[in-house]
Each structure stands twice: as structure tokens, then as C-alpha cells.
Design a protein around this motif. Structure first.
Motif, PDB file in Angstrom:
ATOM      1  N   ALA A 172       0.813  -1.166   0.002  1.00  0.00           N
ATOM      2  CA  ALA A 172       0.065   0.067   0.028  1.00  0.00           C
ATOM      3  C   ALA A 172       0.932   1.305   0.055  1.00  0.00           C
ATOM      4  O   ALA A 172       0.678   2.236  -0.694  1.00  0.00           O
ATOM      5  CB  ALA A 172      -0.916  -0.214   1.219  1.00  0.00           C
ATOM      6  N   VAL A 173       1.864   1.319   0.761  1.00  0.00           N
ATOM      7  CA  VAL A 173       2.911   2.421   0.844  1.00  0.00           C
ATOM      8  C   VAL A 173       3.704   2.522  -0.277  1.00  0.00           C
ATOM      9  O   VAL A 173       3.790   3.786  -0.834  1.00  0.00           O
ATOM     10  CB  VAL A 173       3.933   2.340   2.118  1.00  0.00           C
ATOM     11  CG1 VAL A 173       4.720   3.557   2.120  1.00  0.00           C
ATOM     12  CG2 VAL A 173       2.982   2.018   3.568  1.00  0.00           C
ATOM     13  N   TYR A 174       4.228   1.506  -1.030  1.00  0.00           N
ATOM     14  CA  TYR A 174       4.706   1.442  -2.211  1.00  0.00           C
ATOM     15  C   TYR A 174       4.041   2.281  -3.479  1.00  0.00           C
ATOM     16  O   TYR A 174       4.332   3.052  -4.027  1.00  0.00           O
ATOM     17  CB  TYR A 174       5.355   0.214  -2.736  1.00  0.00           C
ATOM     18  CG  TYR A 174       6.189  -0.363  -2.003  1.00  0.00           C
ATOM     19  CD1 TYR A 174       6.771   0.308  -0.898  1.00  0.00           C
ATOM     20  CD2 TYR A 174       6.655  -1.519  -1.905  1.00  0.00           C
ATOM     21  CE1 TYR A 174       8.020  -0.093  -0.018  1.00  0.00           C
ATOM     22  CE2 TYR A 174       7.791  -2.251  -1.112  1.00  0.00           C
ATOM     23  CZ  TYR A 174       8.438  -1.671  -0.238  1.00  0.00           C
ATOM     24  OH  TYR A 174       9.350  -2.116   0.655  1.00  0.00           O
ATOM     25  N   VAL A 175       2.774   1.930  -3.404  1.00  0.00           N
ATOM     26  CA  VAL A 175       1.835   2.205  -4.351  1.00  0.00           C
ATOM     27  C   VAL A 175       1.871   3.713  -4.304  1.00  0.00           C
ATOM     28  O   VAL A 175       1.960   4.532  -5.190  1.00  0.00           O
ATOM     29  CB  VAL A 175       0.321   1.566  -4.670  1.00  0.00           C
ATOM     30  CG1 VAL A 175      -0.615   2.322  -5.426  1.00  0.00           C
ATOM     31  CG2 VAL A 175       0.701   0.338  -4.767  1.00  0.00           C
ATOM     32  N   TRP A 176       1.404   4.057  -3.243  1.00  0.00           N
ATOM     33  CA  TRP A 176       1.411   5.866  -2.960  1.00  0.00           C
ATOM     34  C   TRP A 176       2.631   6.375  -3.237  1.00  0.00           C
ATOM     35  O   TRP A 176       2.475   7.471  -3.826  1.00  0.00           O
ATOM     36  CB  TRP A 176       0.894   5.990  -1.363  1.00  0.00           C
ATOM     37  CG  TRP A 176       0.443   7.193  -1.157  1.00  0.00           C
ATOM     38  CD1 TRP A 176       0.573   8.381  -1.839  1.00  0.00           C
ATOM     39  CD2 TRP A 176      -0.215   7.597   0.041  1.00  0.00           C
ATOM     40  NE1 TRP A 176       0.147   9.404  -1.323  1.00  0.00           N
ATOM     41  CE2 TRP A 176      -0.423   8.833  -0.151  1.00  0.00           C
ATOM     42  CE3 TRP A 176      -0.902   7.063   1.294  1.00  0.00           C
ATOM     43  CZ2 TRP A 176      -1.097   9.762   1.048  1.00  0.00           C
ATOM     44  CZ3 TRP A 176      -1.226   7.541   2.201  1.00  0.00           C
ATOM     45  CH2 TRP A 176      -1.551   9.061   2.204  1.00  0.00           C
ATOM     46  N   PHE A 189       4.862   6.689   6.487  1.00  0.00           N
ATOM     47  CA  PHE A 189       4.221   5.223   6.532  1.00  0.00           C
ATOM     48  C   PHE A 189       5.482   4.318   6.234  1.00  0.00           C
ATOM     49  O   PHE A 189       5.456   3.127   6.955  1.00  0.00           O
ATOM     50  CB  PHE A 189       3.013   5.446   5.461  1.00  0.00           C
ATOM     51  CG  PHE A 189       1.809   5.467   6.033  1.00  0.00           C
ATOM     52  CD1 PHE A 189       1.288   5.304   7.289  1.00  0.00           C
ATOM     53  CD2 PHE A 189       1.143   6.465   5.187  1.00  0.00           C
ATOM     54  CE1 PHE A 189       0.134   5.904   7.803  1.00  0.00           C
ATOM     55  CE2 PHE A 189      -0.054   7.270   5.931  1.00  0.00           C
ATOM     56  CZ  PHE A 189      -0.700   6.850   7.196  1.00  0.00           C
ATOM     57  N   ILE A 190       6.403   4.808   5.282  1.00  0.00           N
ATOM     58  CA  ILE A 190       7.467   3.853   5.095  1.00  0.00           C
ATOM     59  C   ILE A 190       8.216   3.761   6.338  1.00  0.00           C
ATOM     60  O   ILE A 190       9.030   2.697   6.600  1.00  0.00           O
ATOM     61  CB  ILE A 190       8.176   4.259   3.907  1.00  0.00           C
ATOM     62  CG1 ILE A 190       9.300   3.002   3.406  1.00  0.00           C
ATOM     63  CG2 ILE A 190       9.109   5.471   3.887  1.00  0.00           C
ATOM     64  CD1 ILE A 190       8.455   1.915   2.694  1.00  0.00           C
ATOM     65  N   GLN A 191       8.325   4.901   7.037  1.00  0.00           N
ATOM     66  CA  GLN A 191       9.303   4.770   8.150  1.00  0.00           C
ATOM     67  C   GLN A 191       8.396   4.008   9.357  1.00  0.00           C
ATOM     68  O   GLN A 191       9.311   3.771  10.428  1.00  0.00           O
ATOM     69  CB  GLN A 191       9.532   6.360   8.637  1.00  0.00           C
ATOM     70  CG  GLN A 191      10.565   7.054   7.621  1.00  0.00           C
ATOM     71  CD  GLN A 191      11.859   6.483   7.510  1.00  0.00           C
ATOM     72  OE1 GLN A 191      12.389   5.857   8.487  1.00  0.00           O
ATOM     73  NE2 GLN A 191      12.110   6.214   6.303  1.00  0.00           N
ATOM     74  N   THR A 192       7.306   3.739   9.104  1.00  0.00           N
ATOM     75  CA  THR A 192       6.401   2.989  10.077  1.00  0.00           C
ATOM     76  C   THR A 192       6.539   1.393   9.694  1.00  0.00           C
ATOM     77  O   THR A 192       6.695   0.685  10.354  1.00  0.00           O
ATOM     78  CB  THR A 192       5.019   3.467  10.352  1.00  0.00           C
ATOM     79  OG1 THR A 192       5.188   5.054  10.673  1.00  0.00           O
ATOM     80  CG2 THR A 192       4.286   2.783  11.349  1.00  0.00           C
ATOM     81  N   CYS A 227      10.565  -2.237  -4.670  1.00  0.00           N
ATOM     82  CA  CYS A 227       9.330  -3.058  -5.195  1.00  0.00           C
ATOM     83  C   CYS A 227       9.840  -4.682  -5.786  1.00  0.00           C
ATOM     84  O   CYS A 227       9.191  -5.312  -5.462  1.00  0.00           O
ATOM     85  CB  CYS A 227       8.494  -2.374  -6.029  1.00  0.00           C
ATOM     86  SG  CYS A 227       7.771  -0.775  -5.464  1.00  0.00           S
ATOM     87  N   ALA A 228      10.684  -4.503  -6.501  1.00  0.00           N
ATOM     88  CA  ALA A 228      11.106  -5.728  -7.141  1.00  0.00           C
ATOM     89  C   ALA A 228      11.676  -6.755  -6.099  1.00  0.00           C
ATOM     90  O   ALA A 228      11.469  -7.905  -6.145  1.00  0.00           O
ATOM     91  CB  ALA A 228      12.342  -5.416  -8.069  1.00  0.00           C
ATOM     92  N   LEU A 229      12.544  -6.064  -5.194  1.00  0.00           N
ATOM     93  CA  LEU A 229      13.258  -6.939  -3.941  1.00  0.00           C
ATOM     94  C   LEU A 229      11.999  -7.500  -3.002  1.00  0.00           C
ATOM     95  O   LEU A 229      12.032  -8.570  -2.901  1.00  0.00           O
ATOM     96  CB  LEU A 229      14.091  -6.102  -3.285  1.00  0.00           C
ATOM     97  CG  LEU A 229      15.328  -5.795  -3.813  1.00  0.00           C
ATOM     98  CD1 LEU A 229      16.101  -4.652  -2.739  1.00  0.00           C
ATOM     99  CD2 LEU A 229      16.330  -6.926  -3.907  1.00  0.00           C
ATOM    100  N   MET A 230      10.965  -6.712  -2.814  1.00  0.00           N
ATOM    101  CA  MET A 230       9.959  -7.171  -2.021  1.00  0.00           C
ATOM    102  C   MET A 230       9.094  -8.401  -3.052  1.00  0.00           C
ATOM    103  O   MET A 230       8.827  -9.705  -2.163  1.00  0.00           O
ATOM    104  CB  MET A 230       8.806  -6.237  -2.010  1.00  0.00           C
ATOM    105  CG  MET A 230       7.779  -6.766  -0.975  1.00  0.00           C
ATOM    106  SD  MET A 230       6.303  -5.259  -1.010  1.00  0.00           S
ATOM    107  CE  MET A 230       5.760  -5.284  -2.714  1.00  0.00           C
TER     108      MET A 230
END
Length: 491
Positions: free
Chosen positions: A332-336, A368-371, A430-433
Motif C-alpha cells: 500500500a505504501v509503495y503504490v502511494w 508510513f514507510i518509516q513505520t 518493489c522488485a526486491l519485495m
């Protein structure tokens, strides 16, 4: 004379040090060795100041203060976006070099720490802490970039020694009955350092609503606080018998092999999102970020802890819940983030201040990415410890995790230094995820329902109890009578 106090759990520092063992109230020693000590004799022979210093709680406080002054403040500087400098490129180069050196040190860290000792490894690390703040101060105040880059190998080496020694000491010094409280103290100290660093940043830069670098005087309190770690490092009691063999075997184990990409991914976000913050936000907006993000990171980590400690579910099921929670939240955070970054590539917004209407929309992805990002880091420690058969397994897992983490950070900051746009780093993230999901899902499905170390400890305790009963003539006769009755019943 007081009753003797039994030794601490197997594999701990206190198991080999009767002074530190005085802080324990229960547990078993290794094998058949009697690790009980006479507390009255210890009190009579040891001065009060020395008993206080050697107590396990005092030692945990010493290591927590160092965590506050070192890694926590380093994270606070990184949280400024580009280290608080006017442009993030130099800072990204420095962090890439720092993390590369630290990865090499951590790769062989267990062997090196075993050679020079935990205490002196912590001293080496603590001595390097002030170099970080000083290098950023010199760059900001005098535009001295060579010093910023030149200190990177020294801080990378120092932090590498310190992190490996810290992991060994924290896992070894905490008494089993108080392990949760002791580890909570350690975790809070790391996050408290970031909160204090964020407060300093905001106090010094609250009026600067434009782009550029932070006020150079911001780094001075960091240097002072970083220097305070060294005296506490000298106060650490040496850990004499921490075995750190089988390092190569640990790195080649299926657990590390399958979780390798996940560990890389869990730290990779630091590079691109730190660059994102530095490029698109005002100085005081970045300072505000460094204050509020650690606070919500604490909440997020405790939330994950609640999920992984759910009662009524096996450890394997909880591992699966935690894994997919982390993946879904990060997606969700990556898309945003990608949507916002594509917009900024097309139309550079300039330094966004907290008073701007678009601040919330642009800042929340970073917030959010820091959370959510640190959740993967906490989960990695939790899942690896679920496979541990002893405290030494935790030490080796910690060393391997730290080395791989540094590799991920070095690559992330290297990419950010080579490409001024965070978009490339975000896409790689994103690719690593996606790439990490198969291996880590395999690990979660292989997670034992109970920690092997706990099962082994219970079996050892049961065997010891049986031996004690057999050594007692009355209990031995009673056991033989019970056995005879059971045989007669079966007949």
C-alpha cells in the motif's frame, strides 16, 4: 548462610561469570557443571560498588546508553533526509561507503569480537561514534566534503564491531526471567535516541521553511551525546566465554539463504526514501519528520509484537500472520509513493513546507514507510530466533543479519548517489519485495511450533529433576514402587 543462587540459562555470559550470575534467580548451567554460587560469600568478598557495576541490570543500562548515543543518533541524522545536507548526493556516497565497510566487518565480526573481546569491541565502536556528527558538522559549516567521506571507513568499522558485540552481549546478559523487560529497555533506548535527535533537529530548524541544509549548529549536540558512549563502554564487564564458532555454517544455512533477499529488502528503503525527503521538503519539514517518525515506529513495532504473540495460535501460524501483514502494508505504501514520485519527476514541486496544502499528500508516503519498513526488520529478528537451539545461535544469526543488512544499505545508498531521482531506488525496492516472498514464505511455513531452545531447556530440566529424584533414596524407592505397580497393572 544464605541459600546458594543457581546459575543462569545455558550459553549466557553469567553462566561463566559468578559475579554476574549473582543477578540471577533461576536457571540451569551447562551439562553437569554445578554453577551455583554462594551469595553471602560473594557479598563478603566483593565491594558494593563492584557488585552494582557487575549486576546484570547495570550492565544492560550501560549497553542501552551506548545504543542511545550511537546507532539511535545515527538513525536520527539519516532521518533528516540526506543527513541534513543541502543536497543528498554526498551523504548517500558516505552512507554507501560506511555500510559497505560495516558489512565486511560484520561478515567476520563474530570471529573478530571473539578475538579482542566484547568489551573492547564496544570501546572501539563507541570511540567512532562522534566522528559521524563531526563529519556532518564540518561539511555543513566549512563545506569540507573530503572529511565526510574520509571518516566513513572508520565509522563503518567502529559501528560494525559495536553492533556485533551489542548483539552478543544483550542476548547473553539478560536473565531468563527478566529477558522481556531487559530487551524492552534496550529497544526503548534506541528509539528514545531518535526522538531526542528529532527534538534537537526541530528546535534548531523550526524557522527555516525553505530548502537547503540544516543549521550547522544542529550537529553539535549530536557530537556531545555521541561522545558520552565511550565511558559507558569502559564500564562493560568482559564476556570471556562467548563461543562464536560455526560462522560459515550459519551463513550457508538454509534459514539465512532463504531469508537473504528479505533481509536486503527490509533495509533497502532507507536510501530512496531518505533521498525523497531531502529533495522535496523544507528543512523544518525534514526536522519535524525526524521527531514524529520514530514515535510511530515504536507503536508499529509493538503492534507487530502483539500479532506475533497472539495466544491460541502456534508459532508457525503467528509467523504467517506477521509475514503477510508486513507485505500488505508495504504494498500500500509503495503504490502511494510511486504515484507521488512519478508526479514529482514530471513536475518538481521544490521544497515542500508543512504549511503547504500538498504537504500531507506528499509527506505521508515517507511517514508510513518509516513505520512499516522497520516492521520487516523486527520480524526478521523474531523469525530467526524462532529457529534458535541455543543463545549462540541467536548471536550467529544476529551477526549474519547485520552483515546482510549493511549490504542492502550500501546498495541502496549507492543507487541513490548514482541516480538523483528516488524513482529508480523505489522500483528496485518493489522488485526486491516481490523476489523475497518465495524464500521467506518457505521459512515461515517451516517455523517450528515452539522455539527449539525452549524445548531443549525443558528436556534438560526434566532430566536434571529425574537425576535428583534418583539420587534421593526415599524418592528412588517411591519411584521403584510406582514402577512395580505399573508393571503389575499392565500384567
Amino acid at each position: 548462610m544464605e541459600n546458594p543462587i543457581q546459575g543462569p540459562p545455558p550459553g549466557t555470559h553469567a553462566a561463566t561469570d559468578p559475579h554476574l550470575a549473582a543477578g540471577y534467580s533461576h536457571g540451569q548451567g551447562d551439562g553437569d557443571v554445578d554453577l551455583t554460587i554462594d551469595r553471602a560469600q560473594y557479598k563478603a568478598e566483593t565491594p558494593l560498588w563492584k557488585r552494582i557495576r557487575q549486576h546484570s541490570l547495570t550492565q544492560m543500562l550501560f549497553i542501552s546508553v551506548q545504543a542511545f548515543c550511537g546507532p539511535a543518533l545515527s538513525d536520527a541524522i539519516s532521518g533528516l533526509g540526506g543527513g541534513g545536507l543541502a543536497t543528498p548526493k554526498t551523504s548517500n556516497i558516505r552512507f554507501a561507503l560506511d555500510q559497505g565497510v560495516e558489512a565486511i566487518v560484520c561478515l567476520f565480526g563474530a570471529v573478530l569480537v571473539n578475538f579482542i573481546g566484547v568489551k573492547w569491541s564496544l570501546v572501539i565502536g563507541a570511540a567512532s561514534f562522534p566522528l559521524l556528527g563531526a563529519s556532518y558538522y564540518c561539511n555543513s559549516q566549512f563545506n569540507n566534503q573530503w572529511f565526510l567521506i574520509a571518516t566513513a571507513p572508520f565509522t563503518g568499522t567502529g559501528f560494525g564491531f559495536w553492533n556485533i558485540a551489542e548483539g552478543a552481549y544483550v542476548m547473553s546478559i539478560a536473565p531468563e526471567a527478566k529477558r522481556g523487560k531487559y530487551l524492552a529497555l534496550w529497544i526503548v533506548s534506541r528509539n528514545a535516541g531518535q526522538l531526542v535527535g528529532g527534538a534537537i533537529n526541530l528546535a534548531k530548524n523550526a524557522e527555516k521553511n525553505s530548502g537547503g541544509g540544516i543549521d550547522p549548529s544542529t550537529y553539535i549536540p549530536f557530537i556531545v551525546l555521541e561522545a558520552l558512549a565511550l565511558p559507558f563502554a569502559f564500564g562493560i564487564c568482559e564476556m570471556k566465554d562467548v563461543e562464536m564458532r560455526y560462522i560459515v555454517k550459519t551463513y550457508l544455512s538454509k534459514i539465512i539463504y532463504c531469508s537473504f533477499i528479505f533481509i536486503i529488502w527490509s533495509y533497502f528503503y532507507n536510501g530512496p526514501w531518505s533521498t525523497y525527503l531531502a529533495l522535496y521538503f523544507s528543512v523544518r519539514a525534514r526536522a519535524l519528520s525526524s521527531l514524529i517518525c520514530p514515535f510511530f515506529c515504536i507503536i508499529g513495532c509493538f503492534g507487530l509484537g502483539y500479532v506475533t504473540d497472539l495466544k491460541g495460535y502456534s508459532q508457525r501460524r503467528r509467523a504467517q500472520f506477521g509475514f503477510w501483514l508486513i507485505i500488505v502494508l508495504n504494498v500500500a505504501v509503495y503504490v502511494w509513493s510511486l504515484i507521488m514520485q512519478v508526479r514529482f519527476v514530471r513536475n518538481d514541486p521544490g521544497p515542500i513546507d508543512w504549511s503547504d496544502k500538498r504537504f500531507s499528500e506528499a509527506f505521508l508516503p515517507y511517514f508510513f514507510i518509516q513505520t512499516t519498513g522497520p516492521l520487516a526488520q523486527v520480524y526478521t529478528y523474531w523469525i530467526l530466533s524462532s529457529f534458535a537451539e541455543s543463545g549462540q545461535d541467536n548471536v550467529r544469526f544476529s551477526a549474519a543479519l547485520k552483515a546482510i543488512q549493511c549490504v542492502g544499505n550500501a546498495i541502496a545508498f549507492g543507487v541513490s548517489a548514482a541516480d538523483s531521482s528516488p524513482l529508480t531506488g523505489m522500483i528496485l525496492n518493489c522488485a526486491l519485495m516481490v523476489a523475497c516472498i518465495p524464500g521467506m514464505w518457505y521459512i515461515t511455513n517451516k517455523t517450528p511450533d515452539r522455539i527449539p531452545a525452549d524445548v531443549i531447556a525443558e528436556e534438560m530440566a526434566l532430566e536434571a529433576e529425574q537425576r535428583k529424584k534418583m539420587e534421593d533414596p526415599d524418592k528412588k524407592d517411591a519411584l521403584e514402587e510406582v514402577h512395580t505397580r505399573e508393571v503389575a497393572t499392565l500384567a
